[in-house]
Structure formats: C-alpha cells, structure tokens
Design an enzyme around this catalytic site. Structure first.
Site, PDB file in Angstrom:
ATOM      1  N   GLY A 129      13.002   0.572   4.232  1.00 43.52           N
ATOM      2  CA  GLY A 129      12.428   0.445   5.554  1.00 43.52           C
ATOM      3  C   GLY A 129      11.817  -0.928   5.754  1.00 43.52           C
ATOM      4  N   CYS A 130      11.591  -1.300   7.004  1.00 43.57           N
ATOM      5  CA  CYS A 130      11.098  -2.653   7.304  1.00 43.57           C
ATOM      6  C   CYS A 130       9.647  -2.838   6.868  1.00 43.57           C
ATOM      7  CB  CYS A 130      11.279  -2.970   8.782  1.00 43.57           C
ATOM      8  SG  CYS A 130      10.591  -1.742   9.928  1.00 43.57           S
ATOM      9  N   PHE A 131       8.742  -1.938   7.293  1.00 45.61           N
ATOM     10  CA  PHE A 131       7.366  -2.022   6.819  1.00 45.61           C
ATOM     11  C   PHE A 131       7.325  -1.895   5.292  1.00 45.61           C
ATOM     12  CE2 PHE A 131       5.304  -0.626  11.012  1.00 45.61           C
ATOM     13  CZ  PHE A 131       4.661  -1.836  11.203  1.00 45.61           C
TER      14      PHE A 131
END
Length: 322
Positions: A129-131
C-alpha cells in the site's frame, strides 16, 4: 519482449502503469481490461496518453498470451478474479490491491528494500500500500536493529488521487481545495501490513511497537509526506549512518542530509528519507509519489526484479523543479 496485461485498467494507478509500460524498452502491453470502458480507447480515458498508445480496453482477457498480469482493480476484487480464472503456470502476477499482502496463496510482499531476493524468485507478488510503503521505509532500519519499542507516532498526508478515480464527498475539488482533514485515525487498513512486516523484519527478536497513525487528506493531487516520531537511543550521527547503510544498495530510496519536500519525488519512483534527532526523540520523514513508488512504479520495479531486468529500467522518471 515481456508481454503484459492489465486488469482494471481505467483507474488512476492503471493509468500510471500504462504510462510507464508504453515507454518501457522491454515490455509490450497486449491488453488492458476494463468492464466499464470496454471498446473505448485507453487514451480517451487516460487523456495524457494520446499519441502514446492505440490500445482499446477489452472486457474479456486471455491469460495465455501474456507473461505478466497486473491487477489494478479495487480491494477484494483480485481474490474474486482468481476464483473465476486459472493462471497458467508460467504467468507472473503482480497484485496492486490489498488482497494478498499477508502473503497467503504463495504471494510475496513486494517491498524491494526488504525482500528483493524473494521477489526475484517469486511468481506472485503483492504490491504494498502507499501509506504502508512510506511508513515502512521510515521504520525498516530501526526494526532490523530491534530498536522499535513503545509508541511510534506517525502523521502522514496524502493527495486526492489516493482515494481513487471514483468521485466521493471528500474528493471533489470544492471540498478538497484549501482544506485539510484527518480520517481513519489509528484505524487505517495499511497498519495491518505495516505491523505484520515490521515484526518479520525484526525476527528472531520480538518487537511490539505501538504505531499511532494519523492519516490526513491534503490539498494536492499526488504524493505522501510521512513524519514518524519515536524515542531512540541512537545519537544523531549514528541514526543517520544506520539509514544510509541500510539503503546504500537501494535503487530508489535515498537518505537526504537536508529537510525534504514532497516536490522532490512527485512523478518519480523515489522515496527520500530524512533523519534528525531532537533530544531523545528521533524524527524520520519520508516522501513518495503515492501513484508511483506507492503503487504502479513499485509494481514495475517488482516486475523488473522478477524478470531479471535492471531494477531501474523504464523508471527513470524525473520530478519537476516547480
């Protein structure tokens, strides 16, 4: 030439993926699937691609005529797809949803700064995921040195593209413009993979960090700025050296001696890290482009590793100075 297919090809991350792959010297996109856009030109949906590709979205796919498939559909849809389709034994799979990030069903978690060797031997990779990418790259060195304990306080702000292409109440320009807000405080779904992986990095030692994560929506389109604060016994010089040594061989992660800005990484596959000490507190900042290092760029980075290509091939993207 690597033949690629894209499932769920109409969203933001898929658009970035097409933009990268049409210019990748070792890849040809064979098909781009989108049920809602079947029959439409890809460049009519991803308008920045006019002149770069004549691809037309398809509805049905043939997994036997590609070497790698990227799944860019929403969370939960990847597992549903594989219940209805059978992957050829030779097919490489890169899933950008969260469905397989716990590494079940033979998937390898695709964070190259941690698992590059496993990614290279994998047939199936679950893209982070990005975060989760921004936070893990801030904490991996400390986890590896078993230096995570107690409270880890994280504040991270993301651009509006992080919410996906489908409009919502908190993504419309009139709401997002000149505004900032928190959401999913202490409950963001990316914490699941972050906590799991930090514990694995620290093995055989046991660490139990308490990550207090406050995600924020920013007044900009793309990028993530993450700031992590925690108690740390390292002095400033030792902490910076730890991070520089840890990422010395990383293709896209760099440690900066200067405070960092989001503009340094937007439109690139880079993560830039800055480390500073204030009294007993260590502050680690990271910046990434949520659509690239946080999604499609990292997916292509993983593809390069899986096929034995140079890690940076097709990913020498430059940030704008303005």
């Amino acid at each position: 030439m690597i033949r690629a297919g894209i499932i769920g090809a109409a969203g933001y991350t898929a658009g970035e993926l097409v933009r990268i792959l049409v210019n990748h010297p070792s890849v040809k996109i064979v098909w781009a699937q989108s049920s809602s856009n079947a029959g439409n030109k890809v460049c009519d949906v991803h308008e920045g691609l006019i002149g770069d590709t004549d691809l037309v979205f398809c509805e049905d796919v043939d997994l036997s005529n590609v070497d790698v498939v990227f799944l860019c559909s929403g969370h939960g849809k990847s597992e549903a797809f594989w219940k209805e389709h059978e992957a050829p034994e030779s097919l490489r799979i890169i899933d950008l949803a969260q469905d397989f990030r716990d590494e079940h069903d033979g998937y390898v978690y695709g964070l190259p700064e941690w698992q590059k060797d496993k990614i290279g031997a994998a047939r199936k990779v679950a893209n982070p995921g990005c975060f989760a990418t921004a936070i893990q790259l801030a904490l991996l060195p400390l986890a590896g040195m078993h230096a995570l304990s107690g409270d880890v306080n994280v504040t991270a702000i993301t651009g509006s593209t992080g919410a996906g292409v489908k409009p919502g109440a908190t993504t419309h320009f009139s709401w997002r413009n000149n505004n900032i807000s928190t959401y999913k405080v202490f409950e963001h779904q990316h914490l699941i993979e972050v906590n799991r992986n930090l514990r694995l990095v620290a093995k055989p030692y046991t660490i139990d960090p308490c990550i207090n994560f406050v995600p924020m929506r920013g007044d900009f389109a793309r990028g993530i700025f993450s700031s992590v604060t925690l108690d740390c016994e390292y002095d400033s010089e030792a902490a910076v050296k730890l991070y520089k040594d840890w990422y010395s061989d990383a293709a896209f992660t760099f440690v900066s001696d200067k405070p960092i800005d989001l503009k340094e990484v937007v439109n690139t596959n880079k993560c830039i890290v800055h480390v500073e000490k204030h009294g007993g507190k260590l502050v680690v900042s990271t910046v990434i482009d949520n659509l690239l290092k946080g999604a499609s760029g990292q997916a292509v980075q993983n593809m390069n590793i899986m096929f034995g290509l140079p890690e940076k091939e097709g990913l020498c993207l430059k940030a704008s100075a303005f």
